[in-house]
Write a protein that holds these residues in place. Sequence first.
Motif, PDB file in Angstrom:
ATOM      1  N   SER A  27       0.835  -1.210   0.000  1.00 31.25           N
ATOM      2  CA  SER A  27       0.000   0.000   0.000  1.00 31.25           C
ATOM      3  C   SER A  27       0.864   1.251   0.000  1.00 31.25           C
ATOM      4  N   CYS A  57      -4.475  -0.891  -3.867  1.00 31.88           N
ATOM      5  CA  CYS A  57      -4.833  -1.493  -5.151  1.00 31.88           C
ATOM      6  C   CYS A  57      -5.867  -2.599  -5.004  1.00 31.88           C
ATOM      7  N   GLY A  81      -8.180  -3.773  -7.829  1.00 31.91           N
ATOM      8  CA  GLY A  81      -7.560  -3.422  -9.097  1.00 31.91           C
ATOM      9  C   GLY A  81      -6.826  -4.603  -9.707  1.00 31.91           C
ATOM     10  N   CYS A 119      -3.518  -6.500 -10.900  1.00 34.21           N
ATOM     11  CA  CYS A 119      -2.152  -6.463 -10.373  1.00 34.21           C
ATOM     12  C   CYS A 119      -1.158  -5.928 -11.394  1.00 34.21           C
ATOM     13  N   ARG A 121      -0.700  -2.236 -11.566  1.00 32.61           N
ATOM     14  CA  ARG A 121       0.153  -1.713 -10.502  1.00 32.61           C
ATOM     15  C   ARG A 121       1.625  -1.951 -10.809  1.00 32.61           C
TER      16      ARG A 121
END
Length: 451
Positions: A128, A134, A137, A139, A142
Amino acid sequence: MMNKTVDDFHMRRLRQLKLVIILVASIVFGALEFYHTLGGRPLVENPILYWLVGMGITLVVIEGAFRAVMKLQERLQKEVYERRRSEEALRSETDKLRILADGLAGMGIGIDIVGRDHRILDQNRILSERFGDCIGGVCYERYFGRKGPCDPCLVIKALESGTVQSSEFLSPDGRTYESLSAPLADSRLNGHADRAIQVVRDITERKKSEEQLARAKQLEKLDEMRSVLLASVSHELRTPLTSIKGLASTLIQPDVKWDHDTEQDFLRTIAQESDRLAQIVSDLIDMTQLEAGIMRVRKAPVRITVIVDHLKNQLESLACNHQLEVHIPPDLPIVDGDEVRIGQVIINLVSNATAYSDKGTTITLAAKTIDNEIVVSVADEGVGIPDDHLTKVFDRFYRMEEGAKRRRGGSGLGLSISKGITEAHGGRIWVQSQPGQGATFSFSLPVIGGA
């Protein structure tokens, strides 16, 4: 305790319902018979028997239905119990994972849970902090700063194979991360896990250290090679230079008059040592070009028979103290190669054979077609090569001095250069040998139009 109380309550209600149904059936059968009897039309001659039979059938049907309901309830209770136990186990495992994830976060290691759809279900504090929240979301958005999974997807590979998968990636800020993905054992669905755990750690500093270590090893290897080169070259250059210098100084002595034969012998020796010196320098230049990747290979259609014919005088000179046999079929296919460079390989192999075999022994130069290649071989009857030396003979500056007296000088680069030239033509080079039984060096060249 509470679940048992609820189950007892339901059982009492079912038994009460059973009694009510029996009572209602009894009243219905009795009322129906009484109604027909008052009308002068009884259903049967024996009303009591009719009532008993009807009640018996009713009891059988009700008992069957009751047992079916009981079995259904037991099955539902078992499923509810298993589901509750799974949920409790899942909560326990989740709590353990969360505790582990929080602990690893203190060590700079990120952990997240990823579903089969690549979406992040949970993540620890370190992820985080570095990538933002995330959860929910994808992966790869990211990690790579773009949409869509990679191909092949690391998470899917871990879920399908049931094994740990690893990869490295660069984050948008340029740092290097290592990702390990493994299926969660408690998330099985139709034989496959539907969730994976990912362990992500920053290995930027480790990669830098590895690169620095690799550079240090390369420098160390370069220094070692430089030392070997200097030792080899200084020795190999000194010998012909000393001979040339000594003989030339002797010839120009003003107080000594040499006869014609002696002068010719001195001059021949000077010429031979000059050729040897030129060959050493040529080998060094070729090896430098090979290492730098700038050696020119001018390919053109050519036949091995033509190359060997052009080398005839040079080969006979090299093998003047040996019996040279040449077995080259005239109908060999054409190869696409550099005639000079391929000839250089043949000369190097014959020269090596003469260096490690006794005078008067046979050296055989042969060629044949195998599949879509022409294989050229040079066989000798020399000292042979021990097994532990077979993989080293094509190394730079390598000499098999142990157990074999050095027959002639050289740079120790001939076989290494031959390997580089052969590979530049898309071929390969190898050796077969047994100690005391000679050696056979072979190299292959692809024929034109071969598969």
